[in-house]
Write an enzyme that holds these catalytic residues in place. Structure first.
Site, PDB file in Angstrom:
ATOM      1  N   SER A  11       0.813  -1.218   0.000  1.00 40.01           N
ATOM      2  CA  SER A  11       0.000   0.000   0.000  1.00 40.01           C
ATOM      3  C   SER A  11       0.848   1.271   0.000  1.00 40.01           C
ATOM      4  O   SER A  11       0.465   2.276  -0.605  1.00 40.01           O
ATOM      5  CB  SER A  11      -0.944  -0.004   1.194  1.00 40.01           C
ATOM      6  OG  SER A  11      -0.217  -0.156   2.394  1.00 40.01           O
ATOM      7  N   CYS A  30      -6.795  -6.446   0.403  1.00 37.01           N
ATOM      8  CA  CYS A  30      -5.529  -6.405   1.124  1.00 37.01           C
ATOM      9  C   CYS A  30      -4.921  -4.995   1.078  1.00 37.01           C
ATOM     10  O   CYS A  30      -5.430  -4.095   1.732  1.00 37.01           O
ATOM     11  CB  CYS A  30      -4.606  -7.484   0.576  1.00 37.01           C
ATOM     12  SG  CYS A  30      -3.423  -8.016   1.796  1.00 37.01           S
ATOM     13  N   ARG A  89      -2.171  -2.833   9.720  1.00 30.45           N
ATOM     14  CA  ARG A  89      -1.370  -3.475   8.666  1.00 30.45           C
ATOM     15  C   ARG A  89      -0.512  -4.597   9.220  1.00 30.45           C
ATOM     16  O   ARG A  89      -0.037  -4.513  10.343  1.00 30.45           O
ATOM     17  CB  ARG A  89      -0.426  -2.457   8.018  1.00 30.45           C
ATOM     18  CG  ARG A  89      -1.109  -1.362   7.269  1.00 30.45           C
ATOM     19  CD  ARG A  89      -0.083  -0.400   6.691  1.00 30.45           C
ATOM     20  NE  ARG A  89       0.803  -1.062   5.732  1.00 30.45           N
ATOM     21  CZ  ARG A  89       1.995  -0.586   5.367  1.00 30.45           C
ATOM     22  NH1 ARG A  89       2.454   0.526   5.891  1.00 30.45           N
ATOM     23  NH2 ARG A  89       2.720  -1.238   4.500  1.00 30.45           N
ATOM     24  N   ARG A 124       0.438 -11.671   4.572  1.00 33.87           N
ATOM     25  CA  ARG A 124       0.812 -10.489   5.360  1.00 33.87           C
ATOM     26  C   ARG A 124      -0.367  -9.519   5.455  1.00 33.87           C
ATOM     27  O   ARG A 124      -0.266  -8.331   5.157  1.00 33.87           O
ATOM     28  CB  ARG A 124       2.041  -9.786   4.759  1.00 33.87           C
ATOM     29  CG  ARG A 124       3.327 -10.596   4.952  1.00 33.87           C
ATOM     30  CD  ARG A 124       4.542  -9.948   4.346  1.00 33.87           C
ATOM     31  NE  ARG A 124       4.767  -8.585   4.815  1.00 33.87           N
ATOM     32  CZ  ARG A 124       5.214  -8.257   6.030  1.00 33.87           C
ATOM     33  NH1 ARG A 124       5.477  -9.197   6.907  1.00 33.87           N
ATOM     34  NH2 ARG A 124       5.403  -7.004   6.356  1.00 33.87           N
ATOM     35  N   HIS A 183      -7.283 -12.414  -0.176  1.00 30.27           N
ATOM     36  CA  HIS A 183      -7.067 -12.354  -1.630  1.00 30.27           C
ATOM     37  C   HIS A 183      -8.012 -13.293  -2.377  1.00 30.27           C
ATOM     38  O   HIS A 183      -7.610 -14.406  -2.721  1.00 30.27           O
ATOM     39  CB  HIS A 183      -5.623 -12.757  -1.960  1.00 30.27           C
ATOM     40  CG  HIS A 183      -4.611 -11.731  -1.580  1.00 30.27           C
ATOM     41  ND1 HIS A 183      -4.186 -10.749  -2.434  1.00 30.27           N
ATOM     42  CD2 HIS A 183      -3.958 -11.530  -0.423  1.00 30.27           C
ATOM     43  CE1 HIS A 183      -3.298  -9.981  -1.828  1.00 30.27           C
ATOM     44  NE2 HIS A 183      -3.138 -10.436  -0.599  1.00 30.27           N
ATOM     45  N   GLU A 214      -8.750 -13.189  -5.360  1.00 27.21           N
ATOM     46  CA  GLU A 214      -8.244 -13.383  -6.730  1.00 27.21           C
ATOM     47  C   GLU A 214      -7.187 -14.483  -6.786  1.00 27.21           C
ATOM     48  O   GLU A 214      -6.785 -14.892  -7.869  1.00 27.21           O
ATOM     49  CB  GLU A 214      -7.687 -12.059  -7.282  1.00 27.21           C
ATOM     50  CG  GLU A 214      -6.309 -11.637  -6.776  1.00 27.21           C
ATOM     51  CD  GLU A 214      -6.277 -11.104  -5.349  1.00 27.21           C
ATOM     52  OE1 GLU A 214      -7.310 -11.180  -4.647  1.00 27.21           O
ATOM     53  OE2 GLU A 214      -5.200 -10.654  -4.920  1.00 27.21           O
TER      54      GLU A 214
HETATM   55  N1  GLN Z   1       1.052  -5.602   4.025  1.00 29.48           N
HETATM   56  C1  GLN Z   1       0.721  -5.024   2.767  1.00 29.48           C
HETATM   57  C2  GLN Z   1       0.573  -3.522   2.858  1.00 29.48           C
HETATM   58  O1  GLN Z   1       0.659  -2.967   3.902  1.00 29.48           O
HETATM   59  C3  GLN Z   1      -0.532  -5.641   2.216  1.00 29.48           C
HETATM   60  C4  GLN Z   1      -0.302  -7.098   1.946  1.00 29.48           C
HETATM   61  C5  GLN Z   1      -0.986  -7.597   0.708  1.00 29.48           C
HETATM   62  O2  GLN Z   1      -1.593  -6.843  -0.070  1.00 29.48           O
HETATM   63  N2  GLN Z   1      -0.853  -8.872   0.489  1.00 29.48           N
HETATM   64  O3  GLN Z   1       0.390  -2.902   1.854  1.00 29.48           O
END
Ligand code: GLN
Length: 192
Positions: A49, A79, A106, A134, A169, A171
């Site tokens: 992100s 995510c 996060r 994650r 996810h 997808e």
């Molecule tokens: N930890 C990621 C973030 O902070 C997000 C993880 C993911 O999109 N698989 O952007």
């Protein structure tokens, strides 16, 4: 009828594949002129992100997309995409679009080094496979935000008006139900 997929970084191709399996047209958003193309919905994919937030600003995509979201464009954020939509991030002053009234934490969630797979109930659909990488989770949701999924006592999916925010996810599995759910929000599919 077509869906724009933010394609700056991360797992965007997998979303495009899911849409094409649902016989829905999509196009990639990589630069400002891509926004001239009409879209019925937007997907913000998983990835990083912080990187996506910076690229959105650098490429001058941020303001026009925020305006579209505020104008009611249906959006699916998965995510990192959920993080981009969140109105608050726990332990951080960073806000990206900030259009979805939730507090997101996060990189805070996971049974096995932050990544795991499970099957869990999703409101309005039933059991769906969920792949977490994650993953963030939703620590708090505004009172008018609908909670759609909870895994291990953590909120993992919400809907607020035109916005669907998901910490896992969809997808990355073969199951298309969440993409169908989103297409229903855009009015592209009349039945599930
Ligand atoms: N930890 C990621 C973030 O902070 C997000 C993880 C993911 O999109 N698989 O952007």
């Amino acid at each position: 009828m077509t869906i724009g997929v933010l394609a700056l970084q991360g797992a965007f191709i997998e979303h495009e594949n899911a849409l094409s399996r649902l016989e829905t047209e999509s196009f990639e958003i990589r630069k400002k002129s891509d926004l001239n193309r009409p879209m019925d919905g937007l997907i913000l994919p998983g990835g990083e992100s912080t990187v996506m937030g910076k690229l959105l600003k650098d490429l001058k995509l941020f303001d026009p997309l925020k305006e579209m979201l505020e104008g009611g464009l249906p959006v699916l954020g998965t995510c990192a995409g959920l993080i981009l939509l969140a109105s608050h991030l726990a332990d951080s002053d960073t806000v990206h679009f900030g259009t979805l009234p939730v507090t997101v934490r996060r990189n805070a969630y996971g049974r096995q080094l932050g990544s795991f797979y499970t099957e869990n109930y999703f409101e309005g659909i039933g059991m769906v496979p969920m792949k977490f990488i994650r993953a963030p989770y939703i620590e708090a949701a505004g009172s008018s935000t609908q909670i759609l999924a909870v895994v291990d006592n953590r909120i993992t999916a919400v809907r607020y008006k035109n916005q669907l925010g998901i910490s896992f996810h969809p997808e990355l599995t073969d199951n298309l139900m969440i993409h169908r759910y989103f297409l229903n929000m855009t009015g592209l599919l009349n039945n599930m």
